[in-house]
Design a protein around this motif. Structure first.
Motif, PDB file in Angstrom:
ATOM      1  N   GLY A 123     -47.819  64.090 -60.199  1.00 31.10           N
ATOM      2  CA  GLY A 123     -49.015  63.510 -59.602  1.00 31.10           C
ATOM      3  C   GLY A 123     -49.592  64.330 -58.461  1.00 31.10           C
ATOM      4  N   HIS A 124     -48.828  65.275 -57.957  1.00 33.14           N
ATOM      5  CA  HIS A 124     -49.319  66.162 -56.899  1.00 33.14           C
ATOM      6  C   HIS A 124     -50.033  67.355 -57.523  1.00 33.14           C
ATOM      7  N   THR A 125     -51.189  67.690 -56.946  1.00 37.24           N
ATOM      8  CA  THR A 125     -51.940  68.835 -57.483  1.00 37.24           C
ATOM      9  C   THR A 125     -51.934  70.030 -56.535  1.00 37.24           C
ATOM     10  N   SER A 126     -51.510  69.817 -55.293  1.00 38.12           N
ATOM     11  CA  SER A 126     -51.490  70.905 -54.311  1.00 38.12           C
ATOM     12  C   SER A 126     -50.090  71.482 -54.174  1.00 38.12           C
ATOM     13  N   VAL A 127     -50.028  72.801 -54.176  1.00 40.03           N
ATOM     14  CA  VAL A 127     -48.762  73.506 -53.963  1.00 40.03           C
ATOM     15  C   VAL A 127     -48.965  74.548 -52.866  1.00 40.03           C
ATOM     16  N   TYR A 128     -48.045  74.550 -51.921  1.00 38.80           N
ATOM     17  CA  TYR A 128     -48.051  75.507 -50.817  1.00 38.80           C
ATOM     18  C   TYR A 128     -46.793  76.366 -50.899  1.00 38.80           C
ATOM     19  N   TRP A 129     -46.955  77.629 -50.543  1.00 37.88           N
ATOM     20  CA  TRP A 129     -45.803  78.541 -50.452  1.00 37.88           C
ATOM     21  C   TRP A 129     -45.671  79.021 -49.010  1.00 37.88           C
ATOM     22  N   TYR A 130     -44.422  79.016 -48.522  1.00 43.37           N
ATOM     23  CA  TYR A 130     -44.125  79.485 -47.175  1.00 43.37           C
ATOM     24  C   TYR A 130     -42.949  80.459 -47.232  1.00 43.37           C
ATOM     25  N   GLN A 131     -42.983  81.414 -46.311  1.00 43.10           N
ATOM     26  CA  GLN A 131     -41.858  82.340 -46.154  1.00 43.10           C
ATOM     27  C   GLN A 131     -41.147  82.009 -44.853  1.00 43.10           C
ATOM     28  N   GLN A 132     -39.825  81.874 -44.938  1.00 39.71           N
ATOM     29  CA  GLN A 132     -39.029  81.617 -43.745  1.00 39.71           C
ATOM     30  C   GLN A 132     -38.032  82.758 -43.577  1.00 39.71           C
ATOM     31  N   ALA A 133     -38.419  83.744 -42.789  1.00 41.04           N
ATOM     32  CA  ALA A 133     -37.519  84.859 -42.520  1.00 41.04           C
ATOM     33  C   ALA A 133     -36.560  84.457 -41.406  1.00 41.04           C
ATOM     34  N   LEU A 134     -35.437  85.150 -41.354  1.00 36.94           N
ATOM     35  CA  LEU A 134     -34.389  84.799 -40.387  1.00 36.94           C
ATOM     36  C   LEU A 134     -34.933  84.853 -38.969  1.00 36.94           C
ATOM     37  N   GLY A 135     -34.732  83.778 -38.211  1.00 32.18           N
ATOM     38  CA  GLY A 135     -35.156  83.751 -36.818  1.00 32.18           C
ATOM     39  C   GLY A 135     -36.619  83.440 -36.605  1.00 32.18           C
ATOM     40  N   LEU A 136     -37.352  83.275 -37.692  1.00 31.79           N
ATOM     41  CA  LEU A 136     -38.771  82.975 -37.574  1.00 31.79           C
ATOM     42  C   LEU A 136     -39.051  81.592 -38.132  1.00 31.79           C
ATOM     43  N   GLY A 137     -40.161  81.051 -37.766  1.00 32.22           N
ATOM     44  CA  GLY A 137     -40.585  79.792 -38.364  1.00 32.22           C
ATOM     45  C   GLY A 137     -41.120  80.040 -39.750  1.00 32.22           C
ATOM     46  N   LEU A 138     -41.686  79.039 -40.322  1.00 28.13           N
ATOM     47  CA  LEU A 138     -42.269  79.175 -41.648  1.00 28.13           C
ATOM     48  C   LEU A 138     -43.653  79.803 -41.531  1.00 28.13           C
ATOM     49  N   GLN A 139     -43.850  80.835 -42.303  1.00 29.17           N
ATOM     50  CA  GLN A 139     -45.145  81.509 -42.329  1.00 29.17           C
ATOM     51  C   GLN A 139     -45.868  81.131 -43.616  1.00 29.17           C
ATOM     52  N   PHE A 140     -47.098  80.673 -43.485  1.00 28.51           N
ATOM     53  CA  PHE A 140     -47.879  80.255 -44.642  1.00 28.51           C
ATOM     54  C   PHE A 140     -48.242  81.441 -45.519  1.00 28.51           C
ATOM     55  N   LEU A 141     -48.007  81.298 -46.795  1.00 31.48           N
ATOM     56  CA  LEU A 141     -48.308  82.357 -47.764  1.00 31.48           C
ATOM     57  C   LEU A 141     -49.548  82.036 -48.588  1.00 31.48           C
ATOM     58  N   LEU A 142     -49.467  80.956 -49.364  1.00 26.58           N
ATOM     59  CA  LEU A 142     -50.518  80.650 -50.334  1.00 26.58           C
ATOM     60  C   LEU A 142     -50.634  79.140 -50.508  1.00 26.58           C
ATOM     61  N   TRP A 143     -51.843  78.728 -50.880  1.00 23.59           N
ATOM     62  CA  TRP A 143     -52.098  77.325 -51.175  1.00 23.59           C
ATOM     63  C   TRP A 143     -52.919  77.249 -52.453  1.00 23.59           C
ATOM     64  N   TYR A 144     -52.397  76.490 -53.413  1.00 23.49           N
ATOM     65  CA  TYR A 144     -53.114  76.244 -54.667  1.00 23.49           C
ATOM     66  C   TYR A 144     -53.393  74.757 -54.788  1.00 23.49           C
ATOM     67  N   ASP A 145     -54.575  74.473 -55.278  1.00 23.30           N
ATOM     68  CA  ASP A 145     -54.918  73.081 -55.536  1.00 23.30           C
ATOM     69  C   ASP A 145     -55.760  73.014 -56.800  1.00 23.30           C
ATOM     70  N   GLU A 146     -55.320  72.201 -57.737  1.00 25.82           N
ATOM     71  CA  GLU A 146     -56.022  72.017 -59.006  1.00 25.82           C
ATOM     72  C   GLU A 146     -56.325  73.351 -59.681  1.00 25.82           C
ATOM     73  N   GLY A 147     -55.350  74.222 -59.635  1.00 24.24           N
ATOM     74  CA  GLY A 147     -55.449  75.480 -60.370  1.00 24.24           C
ATOM     75  C   GLY A 147     -56.125  76.616 -59.639  1.00 24.24           C
ATOM     76  N   GLU A 148     -56.650  76.348 -58.462  1.00 23.19           N
ATOM     77  CA  GLU A 148     -57.366  77.401 -57.736  1.00 23.19           C
ATOM     78  C   GLU A 148     -56.670  77.748 -56.424  1.00 23.19           C
ATOM     79  N   GLU A 149     -56.795  79.008 -56.019  1.00 23.83           N
ATOM     80  CA  GLU A 149     -56.273  79.429 -54.730  1.00 23.83           C
ATOM     81  C   GLU A 149     -57.223  78.949 -53.643  1.00 23.83           C
ATOM     82  N   ARG A 150     -56.721  78.141 -52.726  1.00 21.29           N
ATOM     83  CA  ARG A 150     -57.565  77.554 -51.678  1.00 21.29           C
ATOM     84  C   ARG A 150     -57.493  78.329 -50.371  1.00 21.29           C
TER      85      ARG A 150
END
Lengths: 115, 117
Positions: free
Chosen positions: A28-55
């Motif tokens: 039922g969810h259409t949005s997907v987010y990707w984050y990178q969490q490198a050692l010692g760092l917070g989560l860095q936003f990579l990509l966001w897709y919603d309904e098939g498109e890169e937002r």
């Protein structure tokens, strides 16, 4: 109900190779987010897709790319791997589709190690 | 651009005691949300509490409460009656609203909380 699932759990690649990470959102969810969490760092936003498109896209080089499939699952591809790409990659899903819902649910991540 | 700062890399607290984790943020936006997420050793990020910027009342979820100071751009998390299961990394996060739709989360670098028996 299944949560956000990511595969594989662990991935070991050699520098210069390509890595493909997969994410299945909550039904039922259409949005997907990707984050990178490198050692010692917070989560860095990579990509966001919603309904098939890169937002939206974070501040990462073009060798980080992805897509979202018609069933809303998503792939993250990292080309020409570098040692500093070693990190935990987290996927999150939310209702999306323009629906005002702020809660994102996270998967357990893929640990990518580049050697 | 928005930034989130967590100035305490590590904190410790004894079981049953109270601990406060700090978070400050910088934004020129007026409509946004603030979050605290917990990441235990299992790596799964779990939403602890959420605050809408337009609400003056501080959010509360059982033993977890926030002190939201909008003018000071401060958003601290108070954990009361700490339990061993609260041991985890805690991340403060910001989300702006774009045309009343949600956007990506921007995270701080996290605070590692250790609860001792």
């Amino acid at each position: 109900e299944a949560g956000v699932t990511q595969s594989p759990t662990h991935l070991i690649k050699t520098r210069g190779q390509q890595a493909t990470l997969r994410c299945s959102p909550i039904s039922g969810h259409t949005s997907v987010y990707w984050y990178q969490q490198a050692l010692g760092l917070g989560l860095q936003f990579l990509l966001w897709y919603d309904e098939g498109e890169e937002r939206n896209r974070g501040n990462f080089p073009p060798r980080f790319s992805g897509r979202q499939f018609p069933n809303y699952s998503s792939e993250l591809n990292v080309n020409a791997l570098e040692l500093e790409d070693s990190a935990l990659y987290l996927c999150a899903s939310s209702v999306g589709g323009g629906v005002m819902n702020t809660e994102a649910f996270f998967g357990q991540g893929t640990r990518l190690t580049v050697v | 651009a928005q930034t989130v700062t967590q100035s305490q890399p590590e904190m410790s607290v004894q079981e049953a005691e109270t601990v406060t984790l700090s978070c400050t943020y910088d934004t020129s936006e007026n409509n946004y949300y603030l979050f605290w997420y917990k990441q235990p050793p299992s790596r799964q990020m779990i939403l602890v509490i959420r605050q809408e910027a337009y609400k003056q009342q501080n959010a509360t979820e059982n033993r977890f409460s926030v002190n939201f100071q909008k003018a000071a751009k401060s958003f601290s998390l108070k954990i009361s009656d700490s339990q061993l299961g609260d041991t985890a990394m805690y991340f403060c996060a910001f989300m702006k609203l774009v045309n009343y739709n949600t956007d990506k989360l921007i995270f701080g670098t996290g605070t590692r909380l250790q609860v001792f028996p």
